[in-house]
Design an enzyme around this catalytic site. Structure first.
Site, PDB file in Angstrom:
ATOM      1  N   CYS A  20      -7.607  44.908 -20.395  1.00 43.33           N
ATOM      2  CA  CYS A  20      -8.430  44.705 -21.591  1.00 43.33           C
ATOM      3  C   CYS A  20      -7.639  44.892 -22.897  1.00 43.33           C
ATOM      4  O   CYS A  20      -6.529  45.405 -22.893  1.00 43.33           O
ATOM      5  CB  CYS A  20      -9.636  45.647 -21.631  1.00 43.33           C
ATOM      6  SG  CYS A  20     -10.643  45.588 -20.158  1.00 43.33           S
ATOM      7  N   LYS A 623      -2.100  39.844 -17.964  1.00 42.46           N
ATOM      8  CA  LYS A 623      -0.648  39.989 -18.007  1.00 42.46           C
ATOM      9  C   LYS A 623      -0.200  41.431 -17.781  1.00 42.46           C
ATOM     10  O   LYS A 623       0.858  41.668 -17.216  1.00 42.46           O
ATOM     11  CB  LYS A 623      -0.110  39.496 -19.349  1.00 42.46           C
ATOM     12  CG  LYS A 623       1.397  39.429 -19.352  1.00 42.46           C
ATOM     13  CD  LYS A 623       1.917  38.456 -20.352  1.00 42.46           C
ATOM     14  CE  LYS A 623       3.414  38.313 -20.229  1.00 42.46           C
ATOM     15  NZ  LYS A 623       3.826  37.533 -19.051  1.00 42.46           N
TER      16      LYS A 623
END
Ligand code: M6R
Length: 628
Positions: A20, A623
């Site tokens: 997040c 990522k």
């Protein structure tokens, strides 16, 4: 070493956190908070794109808009950037607790719309704490753990009537690793705490900002304040102040000037970040060679030389590069290396480490939890030296390892790793050559010549590879759009390259592509080959004599051989179509493993685009994986 690996692992796992991205901004009376939050948060898209929300405060009233989708999707639908206000919080979510739905999207309100906030992280006491809050009258609307952070502040505000104390005390109730940012509609400040997840603040001419990561700060300022775990920050119009959570003491934290170029987070005319980042590789080779040839290398080399055992620990692409590295250390330096997947390291080697080991932790983000678990164990139990290889300056790995080698890639925004994998391969090649020169495993002249090739020829060879294989990969991709299943095989030095090619194809084309050692293929997987089944072979000129055997085993059963490597006449008869030969320029055999990955990056990119997928944001992924 205390405890079993299982108990150690459990203890370390208690500090897991989700990915997040959170951003909080307090302006100096500007009224375009929606626009600012969208502009800055967009730079965190790589951290989460399951859902997005913005809480904007205007005249002491909070407007909350959120929904499922990427920041651009949700902005288009809900006009987040037109939200007025002078302060607010935005969140981009990668779902763990609670499905990726609108109600679970962040930010959240507390019991009423006075408190607003969002988190990044996992609360390990989510179920118990949620029940405690419900039992004491809190209205919990979602199944998302981030909501509990806001309620925890709400709860302590009821007790203390003081926002600073409420935020500080709320951290006592929350277990896990997280960061959150929170505010009250009728107070001008925004607060944020860092308890295991990344958080950085900034001071700009238009106000102050706090965020999960630097890229979202840079559109406003390069004046940055780094935080440590157990600290909280208070944003006001003019100032960013840092405090210790434990006792509320104010800390003297300098503002640092970041020299990261904000343009790194722009596409620069390319349709996707991935293509831009592939094209940056010639420059990366120059930059990383400059960063390696510095006095600090003496420390790095000594750490390896002095070790009784030397491990490489990494995940995903960084692990694949570590496999390439293992071949370099063997070949050029005669140094044995044990490459291990981050999550496997503690169960495999946790009981046999001692303080003469050196562990190189390889991570682009420097935040990968599977890798940080290893760092934490080694640090706490004094199990030898740690050397980080990382791209993100200011990451947990950078601060936690005994020393670190920078990858020098600038920001890698696209979820698939490309230029960082490439940089890691160069770092290993260089270190291995230096070690080999020092310990006499190779001649001084051989080492020097190889290092000169890395410095002088690699940028050009990389550019030529991109130019030469781009169109080939694009044409080849068109013929593979119906293939849902493939193998990508490598032998010797291209072992890690093939795994990396397969990972790229899996990650952004949603196909099953297995990467493995080519001589191992006959030990079972060969049974999958039927007429026209695609098998990609990567090879160096040194290994092609052997790879021919493996190609034969597949092609005599009707398999379609696709070759990645230099043009070699002995390989030509094995490809049916010209396009099935992704030819890299002629170079030193030891350069082949660095170049061979490029056509595979390009192939996966073009195939992904042909399949209608956005390669920068593959589904279900993020990522920076700060979860167990
Ligand atoms: O930041 P890290 O290098 O530690 O990340 C490790 C993996 O999550 C990462 O390489 C992942 O496999 C890539 N998205 C693959 O392209």
């Amino acid at each position: 070493m205390k405890g079993t690996w299982a108990t150690n692992y459990k203890r370390l796992s208690m500090s897991g956190s989700t990915v997040c991205g959170i951003t909080g901004i307090v302006t100096k009376g500007h009224s375009n908070i929606g626009e600012l939050l969208v502009m800055c948060s967009r730079k965190l898209t790589y951290r989460g794109y399951d859902s997005v929300g913005v809480a904007a405060v205007n005249n002491n009233i909070v407007t909350l808009r959120k929904d499922v989708g990427t920041i651009d999707d949700v902005n288009e639908k809900l006009h987040l950037s037109s939200l007025p206000g002078d302060r607010g919080i935005a969140q981009l979510r990668w779902a763990t607790y609670g499905a990726p739905t609108k109600v679970n999207a962040q930010p959240h309100f507390g019991c009423s719309s006075v408190f607003y906030g969002a988190h990044n992280g996992n609360l390990h006491n989510y179920f118990e704490y949620r029940q405690d809050l419900i039992d004491t009258g809190h209205i919990i609307r979602s199944e998302n753990d981030g909501e509990l952070c806001v309620h925890a502040v709400d709860k302590y505000y009821e007790e203390t009537g003081d926002m600073f104390e409420a935020v500080r005390m709320s951290t006592k109730d929350l277990k896990g690793a997280f960061a959150y940012t929170v505010g009250r509609a009728d107070e001008p400040e925004i607060y944020a705490v860092k308890m295991g997840s990344s958080l950085v603040a900034g001071v700009s001419p238009i106000g102050t900002i706090v965020s999960s990561d630097l890229p979202s700060i840079l559109p406003l300022t390069n004046q940055v304040v780094y935080l440590d775990d157990g600290e909280m920050v208070v944003l006001r119009e003019e100032s960013v102040k840092v405090y210790r959570v434990e006792d509320g003491a104010e800390l003297d934290r300098p503002i640092q000037t970041s020299n990261v170029d904000a343009r790194a987070a722009e596409k620069g005319g390319f349709p996707h970040f991935m293509l831009k980042e592939i094209n940056e590789q010639p420059q990366v080779s120059k930059d990383v060679m400059g960063l390696l040839q510095v006095p600090e290398q003496e420390k790095w080399l000594k750490m390896i030389e002095d070790a009784n055992r030397f491990y490489l620990v990494a995940c995903g692409s960084s692990y694949n590069a570590s496999i390439v590295g293992t071949y370099y250390f063997n070949r050029l330096a005669g140094v044995p290396v044990i490459p291990t997947i981050g999550g496997q390291f503690i169960p495999m080697y946790g009981q046999t480490l001692d303080n003469n080991c050196t562990t190189m932790l390889v991570s682009q983000s420097g935040e990968t939890k599977d890798v940080l678990n290893v760092l934490k164990l080694i640090d706490e139990e004094n199990l030898g030296r740690t050397l980080g290889v990382l791209n993100v300056i200011g990451s947990s790995l950078m601060f936690g390892a005994n020393d670190y080698i920078p990858m020098g890639c600038g920001y890698e925004v696209s979820v698939p790793a490309t230029k960082t994998y490439y940089s890691q391969s160069i770092i290993f090649a260089y270190l291995a050559a230096k070690l080999g020169e020092r310990n006499g495993h190779i001649d001084e002249s051989e080492a020097k010549q190889f290092i000169e090739t890395l410095s002088n020829d690699l940028p050009r060879l990389t550019q030529e590879t991109i130019d030469k294989t781009g169109i080939l990969a694009k044409n080849l991709a068109r013929t593979l759009t119906r293939e849902r299943d493939m193998y990508c095989l490598g032998y010797g030095f291209t072992d890690g390259v093939a795994r990396e090619g397969a990972l790229k194809l899996k990650e952004i084309c949603y196909s099953h592509v297995e990467g493995m050692y080519s001589s191992e293929f006959k030990h079972g997987p060969l049974s999958i080959v039927t007429d026209a089944y695609p098998v990609i072979f990567t090879t160096t000129t040194e290994d092609s004599w052997m790879v021919i055997n493996h190609i034969n085993e597949a092609s005599c059963r009707g398999g379609r051989a696709i070759i990645v490597g230099e043009r070699e006449s002995n390989l030509e008869p094995y490809v049916e179509n010209k396009m099935d030969y992704l030819e890299v320029p002629k170079s030193d055999v030891l350069i082949n493993p660095i170049l061979d990955v490029i056509p595979l990056q390009l192939l996966s990119y073009f195939l992904s685009v042909d399949l209608g997928i956005n390669p920068d944001l593959p589904r279900n992924l993020s990522k920076t994986l700060t979860v167990d």
